[in-house]
Design a protein around this motif. Structure first.
Motif, PDB file in Angstrom:
ATOM      1  N   LEU A 159       0.831  -1.204   0.000  1.00  0.00           N
ATOM      2  CA  LEU A 159       0.000   0.000   0.000  1.00  0.00           C
ATOM      3  C   LEU A 159       0.865   1.254   0.000  1.00  0.00           C
ATOM      4  N   ASP A 160       1.936   1.251   0.778  1.00  0.00           N
ATOM      5  CA  ASP A 160       2.849   2.399   0.804  1.00  0.00           C
ATOM      6  C   ASP A 160       3.494   2.611  -0.567  1.00  0.00           C
ATOM      7  N   VAL A 161       3.883   1.526  -1.200  1.00  0.00           N
ATOM      8  CA  VAL A 161       4.496   1.628  -2.528  1.00  0.00           C
ATOM      9  C   VAL A 161       3.471   2.125  -3.546  1.00  0.00           C
ATOM     10  N   PHE A 162       2.249   1.643  -3.442  1.00  0.00           N
ATOM     11  CA  PHE A 162       1.189   2.092  -4.346  1.00  0.00           C
ATOM     12  C   PHE A 162       0.974   3.600  -4.211  1.00  0.00           C
ATOM     13  N   ALA A 163       0.995   4.100  -2.983  1.00  0.00           N
ATOM     14  CA  ALA A 163       0.832   5.540  -2.768  1.00  0.00           C
ATOM     15  C   ALA A 163       1.946   6.314  -3.465  1.00  0.00           C
ATOM     16  N   ARG A 164       3.173   5.819  -3.367  1.00  0.00           N
ATOM     17  CA  ARG A 164       4.284   6.481  -4.058  1.00  0.00           C
ATOM     18  C   ARG A 164       4.110   6.421  -5.568  1.00  0.00           C
ATOM     19  N   MET A 165       3.669   5.285  -6.062  1.00  0.00           N
ATOM     20  CA  MET A 165       3.507   5.128  -7.508  1.00  0.00           C
ATOM     21  C   MET A 165       2.497   6.117  -8.069  1.00  0.00           C
ATOM     22  N   LEU A 166       1.435   6.376  -7.317  1.00  0.00           N
ATOM     23  CA  LEU A 166       0.421   7.307  -7.801  1.00  0.00           C
ATOM     24  C   LEU A 166       1.004   8.698  -8.025  1.00  0.00           C
ATOM     25  N   PRO A 178      -5.257   8.111 -12.811  1.00  0.00           N
ATOM     26  CA  PRO A 178      -5.430   8.361 -11.371  1.00  0.00           C
ATOM     27  C   PRO A 178      -6.238   9.609 -11.045  1.00  0.00           C
ATOM     28  N   ASP A 179      -5.999  10.704 -11.754  1.00  0.00           N
ATOM     29  CA  ASP A 179      -6.720  11.946 -11.445  1.00  0.00           C
ATOM     30  C   ASP A 179      -8.206  11.849 -11.764  1.00  0.00           C
ATOM     31  N   ASP A 180      -8.562  10.954 -12.676  1.00  0.00           N
ATOM     32  CA  ASP A 180      -9.964  10.800 -13.063  1.00  0.00           C
ATOM     33  C   ASP A 180     -10.675   9.713 -12.274  1.00  0.00           C
ATOM     34  N   PHE A 181      -9.909   8.931 -11.508  1.00  0.00           N
ATOM     35  CA  PHE A 181     -10.509   7.750 -10.899  1.00  0.00           C
ATOM     36  C   PHE A 181     -11.612   8.113  -9.915  1.00  0.00           C
ATOM     37  N   ALA A 182     -11.336   9.021  -8.991  1.00  0.00           N
ATOM     38  CA  ALA A 182     -12.325   9.333  -7.949  1.00  0.00           C
ATOM     39  C   ALA A 182     -13.639   9.845  -8.537  1.00  0.00           C
ATOM     40  N   SER A 230      -9.705   9.935  -3.980  1.00  0.00           N
ATOM     41  CA  SER A 230      -8.577   9.300  -4.662  1.00  0.00           C
ATOM     42  C   SER A 230      -8.808   7.801  -4.703  1.00  0.00           C
ATOM     43  N   VAL A 231      -8.247   7.143  -5.711  1.00  0.00           N
ATOM     44  CA  VAL A 231      -8.301   5.684  -5.755  1.00  0.00           C
ATOM     45  C   VAL A 231      -7.637   5.085  -4.524  1.00  0.00           C
ATOM     46  N   PHE A 232      -6.662   5.792  -3.964  1.00  0.00           N
ATOM     47  CA  PHE A 232      -5.974   5.296  -2.773  1.00  0.00           C
ATOM     48  C   PHE A 232      -6.950   5.067  -1.625  1.00  0.00           C
ATOM     49  N   ASP A 233      -7.994   5.881  -1.536  1.00  0.00           N
ATOM     50  CA  ASP A 233      -8.971   5.739  -0.453  1.00  0.00           C
ATOM     51  C   ASP A 233      -9.524   4.317  -0.391  1.00  0.00           C
ATOM     52  N   LEU A 234      -9.817   3.737  -1.548  1.00  0.00           N
ATOM     53  CA  LEU A 234     -10.453   2.420  -1.591  1.00  0.00           C
ATOM     54  C   LEU A 234      -9.478   1.320  -1.181  1.00  0.00           C
ATOM     55  N   TRP A 260     -19.103  -3.379  -5.273  1.00  0.00           N
ATOM     56  CA  TRP A 260     -19.887  -3.411  -6.513  1.00  0.00           C
ATOM     57  C   TRP A 260     -19.177  -2.647  -7.624  1.00  0.00           C
ATOM     58  N   ASN A 261     -18.414  -1.631  -7.266  1.00  0.00           N
ATOM     59  CA  ASN A 261     -17.488  -0.982  -8.198  1.00  0.00           C
ATOM     60  C   ASN A 261     -16.096  -1.110  -7.588  1.00  0.00           C
ATOM     61  N   ARG A 262     -15.351  -2.058  -8.102  1.00  0.00           N
ATOM     62  CA  ARG A 262     -14.068  -2.414  -7.490  1.00  0.00           C
ATOM     63  C   ARG A 262     -12.923  -1.673  -8.185  1.00  0.00           C
ATOM     64  N   PRO A 263     -11.969  -1.134  -7.401  1.00  0.00           N
ATOM     65  CA  PRO A 263     -10.769  -0.560  -8.018  1.00  0.00           C
ATOM     66  C   PRO A 263      -9.814  -1.681  -8.413  1.00  0.00           C
ATOM     67  N   ILE A 264      -9.179  -1.536  -9.549  1.00  0.00           N
ATOM     68  CA  ILE A 264      -8.233  -2.545 -10.026  1.00  0.00           C
ATOM     69  C   ILE A 264      -6.895  -1.877 -10.323  1.00  0.00           C
ATOM     70  N   TYR A 265      -5.831  -2.426  -9.735  1.00  0.00           N
ATOM     71  CA  TYR A 265      -4.464  -2.095 -10.144  1.00  0.00           C
ATOM     72  C   TYR A 265      -3.936  -3.281 -10.926  1.00  0.00           C
ATOM     73  N   ASP A 266      -3.352  -3.017 -12.086  1.00  0.00           N
ATOM     74  CA  ASP A 266      -2.834  -4.110 -12.900  1.00  0.00           C
ATOM     75  C   ASP A 266      -1.610  -3.620 -13.657  1.00  0.00           C
ATOM     76  N   VAL A 267      -0.883  -4.565 -14.210  1.00  0.00           N
ATOM     77  CA  VAL A 267       0.307  -4.266 -15.002  1.00  0.00           C
ATOM     78  C   VAL A 267       0.159  -4.963 -16.347  1.00  0.00           C
ATOM     79  N   ALA A 268       0.309  -4.208 -17.422  1.00  0.00           N
ATOM     80  CA  ALA A 268       0.220  -4.775 -18.774  1.00  0.00           C
ATOM     81  C   ALA A 268       1.342  -4.194 -19.620  1.00  0.00           C
ATOM     82  N   ASP A 269       2.073  -5.067 -20.279  1.00  0.00           N
ATOM     83  CA  ASP A 269       3.195  -4.642 -21.128  1.00  0.00           C
ATOM     84  C   ASP A 269       4.178  -3.764 -20.361  1.00  0.00           C
TER      85      ASP A 269
END
Length: 492
Positions: free
Chosen positions: A26-33, A198-202, A268-272, A317-326
């Motif tokens: 979670l800490d790393v995700f916050a930095r990545m954002l 990220p800026d549009d997620f919330a 923010s997506v981080f909230d979820l 019911w609306n789930r946030p997804i973090y994923d890595v592609a390419d």
């Protein structure tokens, strides 16, 4: 389907290590954002659909292993119940004719799978809850062989400390218990994915929450469970109860359920993700070897495996997804509240409504959620699940209003605007949203058709079970015919 895991037992040490690791993620995700590029050059969308498997009489066919072997397509995967499979349609750009391309791919895949599954006497059915399910199908023996499902069931029952109770009051009343999570397998859904920055997620997630009731009402397709006539979208109540880890005492204390509408608008997506870690204990405390901080500081993109696995066991019911592609990180909203079916074109129409509304409402100067309490949005959601397309809900600036009227007068024009902003071809937009318009004008969706058809057959059938079978067989015939449900012949 969720991430595969091996069968195992968990120790207290496993849970302690997992908590530390998921917090590190979670800490790393916050930095990545703040540091990494999650940019979206072209908006991508995707669809997952869960199918029921039935035999020639419309009864459940507990043959997903045989069906998948016959289908032999990696886009089709196992699901919780032996009478379920799922398709993951490859993502595509939404602009231009992208939605039409998705529809054609889904139709072709379904036709091919149906033809191959017929070789093992199995048919694929897109429906929210299979009407012919009976108590005997809710046994431990009906769980798929994948160890993930057995492990998840064991962990949920262990956390709960008692059997799962399912109580739903509708036209009829259902009161039953289960010693596994197999009732969840009755909930077959359509999951819509929308890639966002990220800026549009919330704002887009907030918009998705605000329109959840409208989606469920217009798309309802699950009126029957275990021979009872319950809610128009019974799937909502069933899923909320079938994976509930709380005893009655914990419910009374206000402990949050794992099937979670949420409790507030977010910034923010981080909230979820932070709420998931703070509020929900691990069900599958599996730790991998990746050091996410080391990966980040080396300039690589961390997988954040523990955070993603934990996120997959909190059923928003609306789930946030973090994923890595390419090699690039991205964020998605996974909209999980719609039932499967009735047809491919109905599915794509539901998708068009969602994508269009989320786009335009998410970029509004005066957001709808600034005028709507979160509690009102949740109340709307459950009222829509109960009453379906005839539901009345609260909407800002209007007050209590019929969903059909709200959609026709306000929301469909907004959805057209949103799809135009997304670059969807006019002909595609008009065709798909035209399906939603006709559903609202006629007042006919999957749930109303099923109720009408069942009543007709129940008047002359030897039993309710026979009427359910005949209704299911007729539904399958029309589903494969491909016409949208508002055009299906009715008995009244």
């Amino acid at each position: 389907m969720g991430q595969d895991v091996d069968a195992r037992e968990f120790s207290r040490e496993d849970r302690t290590l997992y908590r530390a690791k998921v917090r590190r993620c979670l800490d790393v995700f916050a930095r990545m954002l703040g540091e990494r590029d999650f940019g979206v050059e072209h908006t991508q969308v995707g669809i997952e659909i869960e199918f029921n498997l039935v035999d020639g009489n419309g009864d459940p066919a507990l043959k997903n292993a045989e069906a998948l072997e016959a289908i032999a397509d990696p886009d089709f995967q196992t699901e919780l119940g032996l009478f379920n499979i799922e398709i993951n349609v490859p993502p595509a750009r939404i602009d231009g004719s992208g939605l039409e391309t998705l529809q054609a791919a889904l139709r072709d895949d379904l036709n091919a799978a149906q033809a191959k599954a017929a070789g093992v006497d199995t048919h694929l059915l897109m429906i929210g809850i299979l009407p012919t399910l009976q108590e005997g199908h809710f046994s431990r023996d009906a769980i798929s062989a994948n160890p993930r499902y057995h492990l998840l069931s064991e962990q949920i029952l262990a956390a709960r400390g008692e059997d799962i109770e399912i109580v739903i009051d509708g036209v009829d009343r259902l009161d039953t218990t289960a010693d596994t999570i197999i009732p969840e397998a009755a909930c077959t859904s359509t999951q819509l994915h929308l890639q966002v920055e990220p800026d549009d997620f919330a704002p887009m997630w907030n918009a998705a929450q605000a329109i959840a009731a409208v989606q469920v009402a217009i798309g309802a397709n699950s009126p029957f469970l275990l021979g009872r006539h319950l809610w128009h979208e019974t799937r909502i109540a069933l899923f909320e109860q079938a994976t509930d880890t709380r005893s009655e005492e914990l419910k009374a204390q206000g402990v949050r359920p794992r099937v979670f509408f949420g409790e507030r608008w977010i910034t923010s997506v981080f909230d979820l993700f932070e709420e998931n870690v703070r509020y929900f204990p691990a069900l599958l405390p599996i730790v991998d070897d990746e050091d996410p901080l080391e990966e980040l500081e080396a300039g690589r993109v961390p997988n954040l495996g523990e955070l993603r696995l934990h996120n997959g066991t909190v059923y928003r019911w609306n789930r946030p997804i973090y994923d890595v592609a390419d090699g690039r990180p991205h964020l998605r909203i996974e909209n999980r509240l719609l039932p499967a079916g009735p047809t491919v074109v109905d599915t794509m129409a539901n998708a068009a409504l969602f994508y269009g509304l989320v786009k335009v409402l998410g970029s509004s100067e005066r957001p709808v959620w600034s005028q709507l309490s979160f509690r009102a949005a949740e109340d709307n959601f459950h009222q829509a699940a109960r009453a379906g397309i005839d539901a009345d809900i609260y909407w800002p600036g209007v007050g209590t209003v019929a969903v059909r009227e709200l959609a026709l007068r306000q929301l469909l024009p907004l959805a057209h605007e949103g799809l135009t902003q997304l670059g969807v071809d006019d002909a595609v937009r008009e065709r798909l949203l035209g399906v939603i318009e006709q559903r609202c004008i006629t007042g006919r969706n999957g749930a109303t058709w099923l109720i009408d058809e069942f009543r007709h057959h129940n008047a002359s059938a030897g039993s309710r079970a026979d009427a359910m079978r005949t209704t299911t067989v007729e539904y399958e015939r029309h589903m494969h015919g491909g016409a949208p449900v508002h055009e299906w012949p009715t008995r009244s």
